[in-house]
Design an enzyme around this catalytic site. Structure first.
Site, PDB file in Angstrom:
ATOM      1  N   CYS A  38      -1.616  19.056  13.607  1.00  0.00           N
ATOM      2  CA  CYS A  38      -2.394  18.792  12.379  1.00  0.00           C
ATOM      3  C   CYS A  38      -1.438  18.987  11.216  1.00  0.00           C
ATOM      4  CB  CYS A  38      -3.582  19.738  12.277  1.00  0.00           C
ATOM      5  SG  CYS A  38      -4.612  19.800  13.771  1.00  0.00           S
ATOM      6  N   ALA A  39      -0.575  18.014  10.989  1.00  0.00           N
ATOM      7  CA  ALA A  39       0.647  18.247  10.219  1.00  0.00           C
ATOM      8  C   ALA A  39       0.507  18.098   8.709  1.00  0.00           C
ATOM      9  CB  ALA A  39       1.754  17.312  10.721  1.00  0.00           C
ATOM     10  N   ALA A  40      -0.378  17.209   8.233  1.00  0.00           N
ATOM     11  CA  ALA A  40      -0.446  16.947   6.790  1.00  0.00           C
ATOM     12  C   ALA A  40      -0.851  18.224   6.037  1.00  0.00           C
ATOM     13  CB  ALA A  40      -1.437  15.832   6.516  1.00  0.00           C
ATOM     14  N   PRO A  41      -0.315  18.442   4.818  1.00  0.00           N
ATOM     15  CA  PRO A  41       0.544  17.542   4.044  1.00  0.00           C
ATOM     16  C   PRO A  41       2.021  17.559   4.411  1.00  0.00           C
ATOM     17  CG  PRO A  41       0.084  19.502   2.769  1.00  0.00           C
ATOM     18  CD  PRO A  41      -0.695  19.646   4.042  1.00  0.00           C
TER      19      PRO A  41
ATOM     20  N   ASP B 230      -1.533  13.555  12.346  1.00  0.00           N
ATOM     21  CA  ASP B 230      -2.704  13.947  11.561  1.00  0.00           C
ATOM     22  C   ASP B 230      -3.804  12.933  11.798  1.00  0.00           C
ATOM     23  OD1 ASP B 230      -3.183  16.189   9.366  1.00  0.00           O
ATOM     24  OD2 ASP B 230      -4.414  14.450   8.845  1.00  0.00           O
TER      25      ASP B 230
ATOM     26  N   CYS C 212      -5.713  29.353   7.843  1.00  0.00           N
ATOM     27  CA  CYS C 212      -5.698  30.088   6.570  1.00  0.00           C
ATOM     28  C   CYS C 212      -7.085  30.698   6.345  1.00  0.00           C
ATOM     29  CB  CYS C 212      -5.263  29.198   5.410  1.00  0.00           C
ATOM     30  SG  CYS C 212      -6.091  27.613   5.342  1.00  0.00           S
TER      31      CYS C 212
ATOM     32  N   ASP D 142      -6.586  11.734  16.574  1.00  0.00           N
ATOM     33  CA  ASP D 142      -7.433  12.929  16.597  1.00  0.00           C
ATOM     34  C   ASP D 142      -6.707  13.956  17.461  1.00  0.00           C
ATOM     35  OD1 ASP D 142      -9.290  14.902  17.095  1.00  0.00           O
ATOM     36  OD2 ASP D 142     -10.892  13.553  17.695  1.00  0.00           O
TER      37      ASP D 142
ATOM     38  N   LYS E 260       5.092  22.493   6.628  1.00  0.00           N
ATOM     39  CA  LYS E 260       5.540  23.138   7.871  1.00  0.00           C
ATOM     40  C   LYS E 260       6.381  22.162   8.709  1.00  0.00           C
ATOM     41  CE  LYS E 260       1.367  26.049   8.140  1.00  0.00           C
ATOM     42  NZ  LYS E 260       0.554  25.339   7.131  1.00  0.00           N
TER      43      LYS E 260
END
Length: 771
Positions: A158-161, A189, A295, A216, A164
């Site tokens: 789940c890379a965006a934005p 993403d 987070c 997904d 990381k």
């Protein structure tokens, strides 16, 4: 009250306080400090890109120049605290300050510092990234201690934005002497639009080892690779699983969370988080490491997900003890007991207490394990929770998982067999989606199915094999995979005998080891305008998975076509984005320049050869016109000069020498050489007065003063390089304001004039526009 036209958000939420007081995640006596920290704005943090050799130069510039200017500075009556390095981040490459983004943008005293941050961020040399967000990539242990890169196949689910993801790319490129590190990063993403934000972030780092895909994460497909002529499933050595979450750890920067927070958010996200994490560990190689992070402070999104994953893994997974990693980072251990609360404030301690009408909202996996022996074996205390008041950060949760053996439902590894594209995904492992850990084994097609589709398979295999011989990776099919957003262009690898490559190889005297099979374009028809490059590992992935994978972007631009370029001996000029990848293979058309020559190249648009040092003039005297490499090597005997090497793309004319370098990269190198490039902000009306007619008039005047060969030079690469055609004969010693104004003017001219070359530039990669 009202501030700036918006009602002020009251930083109070009774349900939030009641929930976390009851769970006891904050140590006794620290509750007031915890809540006070949440109500304070988040400090600005920045990270220096660690993989480039000039990271030390940027750090020196920050400490000795910009941070010194902040000493004894007051903004709005508040004393500016000196920035501090994050004690737990290696090599002093991450810093935080009490300056908010608002103050940085609006304060005249901080304008130089703000311009520096913006410019260096656009270049990819600095990332403005939240401190806690830097933790997960460090705990993945990719190329530890910044030594030579090892082979790591990395998946960012789940890379965006993309902050990381950028860290992971840097770690792969820890050794800048290796142009193609072994391994790659696949950044995924689910949101198509956010994928383009991800592309923008990744492209700043100019790596041939990054691929952005759009799936997904909870059902991301198994990929295949070719290993010595046989097909194998790709398992990842490292996986970053930073899942979507309720975000209550971000209250300090996202103040909307104060009024929107409810326990319902966590209850709704828990199932998705567990499915994504399960899909991640399925694709993790044995001995590999996966970092799960959120987070959020909520155990329903954190320990409950990890405990459920560990329980259904039946010993295949274990939590790593990372207590000795990142020394200096204050952390709380994971908890082993928690309760579940509905948004109306009703508590439940066990699944059996949940009434049937609530069992769609609350699931068994949300509760802690009751068996004390099982619970102890899980070692949930090895998870780590970052509380905001401990180190003036946001809130965060991290767990590091090691895979010791295949997951129970994958005991028999899936056999790879040829499938029709429309059936892609039919036999994917879907235990993640079931949510109950039931056994799920990939099945072989039945005999009847095989006989029925045998002829179709043979035809399809012939088409597939032919496409692979031609090196064509088309866009994925629409069936069995819903596609949203832009239709991507195909990825077409250059055939080994492509006549296009012969003049390039000869012109630049490319080394025999140059991996020309890794060159690709984004068009099957017409003239190839751009040549891109990927690592051999990503080439393998692309060629074997085009029918099941939606690739948004990959590769780094290494050559751009020049109109009429053949008259200079080669139709393709070097692209600055890929020069650090290409340079080790180039043996011709390299000019070594001194630091004064570099300053001239970066501050003047089209300087005459007579302006350069006599050594440089001698080197170019007998060299044919066209694209060149300009290389600066530091002199150890001159420690006050720039002490890191620079490689620039240039163009040699009959009587002139120029650099093709984007504006922000020019400013970066000038700063590193001690040339002040600060420019006061212009009034908006000054920019508005710069009409299209004036831009056209300036371009005409410039053309009249250019060399004959420069008139014939293609306008498209000039636009791509983000520099204009205004000739400048001002000396290097001209005022620093003039230097910045010239570069700014050139950049503005390029952007306005670009509308007049749009037809000529139609062949460029569509994704460049979307970025």
């Amino acid at each position: 009250g009202w501030a700036g036209g918006y009602p002020e958000i009251v930083k109070e939420n009774e349900l939030f306080e009641r929930y976390y007081r009851e769970l006891g995640i904050v140590p006794a006596g620290e509750w007031d400090a915890f809540m006070a920290a949440l109500r304070e704005p988040l400090p600005a943090t920045l990270r220096i890109t660690g993989y480039r050799s000039h990271a030390r130069e940027i750090l020196h510039c920050l400490k000795e120049k910009y941070f010194r200017e902040l000493q004894d500075l007051e903004v709005d009556g508040q004393k500016v605290e000196m920035p501090q390095s994050l004690s737990w981040y290696p090599e002093e490459l991450a810093w935080h300050t009490n300056l908010s983004r608002k103050i940085l943008r609006k304060s005249p005293q901080l304008e130089k510092f703000h311009q520096f941050l913006v410019s260096e961020t656009e270049c990819g040399n600095i990332s403005r990234q939240e401190a806690v967000s830097m933790i997960p990539p460090l705990l993945l242990n990719v190329s530890p201690h910044h030594k030579a890169s090892l082979e790591y196949n990395i998946l960012d689910m789940c890379a965006a934005p993309g902050s990381k993801t950028a860290q992971l790319i840097e770690m792969l490129h820890a050794d800048m002497n290796v142009p193609f590190p072994s391994g790659f990063v696949i950044a995924n993403d689910v949101d198509n639009k956010r994928c383009y934000l991800l592309v923008h972030q990744a492209k700043r780092l100019n790596s041939p080892c990054i691929m952005v895909v759009n799936h997904d994460a909870s059902s991301i497909p198994n990929l295949q690779i070719d290993v010595d002529g046989r097909k194998e499933i790709l398992f990842y050595d490292r996986i970053l699983c930073d899942v979507p979450c309720s975000g209550d750890g971000t209250m300090r920067k996202n103040i909307d969370v104060w009024k929107k927070w409810t326990t319902q958010n966590s209850l709704q996200l828990h199932g998705l988080q567990l499915r994504i994490a399960t899909r991640g560990v399925e694709q993790l190689a044995e001995g590999g490491r996966m970092v799960y992070s959120t987070c959020s402070l909520n155990p329903i999104e954190n320990e409950a997900v990890i405990a459920s994953l560990l329980e259904k893994s039946q010993g295949a997974l274990e939590l790593a003890d990372v207590s000795s990693e990142l020394p200096g980072l204050k952390r709380m251990p994971g908890i082993t007991k928690w309760k579940v609360m509905l948004k109306d404030g009703q508590w439940f301690e066990e699944w059996k207490d949940v009434p049937s009408n609530r069992q769609t909202q609350i699931r068994p996996t949300m509760f802690p394990v009751k068996d004390e022996e099982k619970l102890k074996a899980m070692n949930l205390e090895r998870c780590l929770r970052i509380l905001p008041h401990h180190q003036n950060t946001g809130g965060f949760f991290v767990a590091v998982l090691i895979k010791k053996s295949p997951m129970p439902w994958n005991k028999r590894q899936p056999k790879v067999h040829q499938k029709l594209p429309q059936r892609t995904g039919d036999t994917e492992v879907t235990a993640a989606n079931s949510g109950n850990g039931s056994d799920c084994i990939v099945e072989e097609p039945t005999l009847a199915e095989n006989e029925e589709s045998k002829k179709m398979q043979e035809l399809q295999n012939l088409d597939t094999e032919q496409s692979k011989k031609e090196g064509v990776c088309g866009p994925p099919p629409s069936k069995k995979m819903k596609l949203f957003g832009f239709k991507e262009d195909p990825f077409v690898f250059l055939p080994e005998d492509d006549p296009l490559f012969i003049p390039i190889q000869k012109f630049y005297a490319l080394d025999p080891s140059f991996p020309k099979m890794n060159l690709l374009t984004r068009t099957q028809e017409g003239k190839k305008r751009q040549l891109y490059m990927v690592s051999k590992e990503l080439r393998n992935v692309l060629l074997n998975n085009s029918e099941k994978m939606k690739v948004i972007n990959t590769g780094i631009k290494v050559w751009s076509r020049n109109s009429d370029g053949e008259q200079f001996g080669c139709a393709f000029r070097l692209a600055q984005e890929g020069i650090y990848t290409l340079y080790p293979f180039i043996h011709a058309r390299i000019i070594n320049v001194c630091i004064e020559d570099v300053k001239i190249l970066l501050t003047q648009e089209n300087p005459f050869l007579s302006k350069f040092s006599s050594e440089t003039q001698k080197k170019v005297k007998d060299m044919a016109m066209g694209s060149i490499v300009l290389k600066y090597d530091p002199d150890p005997e001159k420690p006050h000069d720039l002490q890191c090497p620079i490689v620039l793309c240039g163009w040699q004319g009959k009587t002139s020498l120029r650099a093709f370098v984007p504006k922000n990269e020019r400013l970066h190198y000038l700063r590193m050489m001690g040339v002040e490039v600060f420019k006061a902000k212009r009034k908006e009306e000054d920019l508005e007065d710069k009409t299209e007619e004036e831009v056209q008039h300036r371009l005409v005047q410039t053309e009249e003063t250019m060399d004959v060969e420069e008139k014939e030079h293609d306008l498209v690469p000039k636009m791509e390089a983000e520099i204009g055609e205004e000739s400048s004969q001002s000396p290097v010693k001209s005022s620093t304001m003039e230097i910045e104004n010239k570069i700014e003017d050139l950049d503005q001219s390029s952007k306005n004039a670009n509308t007049h070359v749009s037809q000529e530039d139609k062949g460029t990669d569509a994704s460049n526009v979307k970025d």
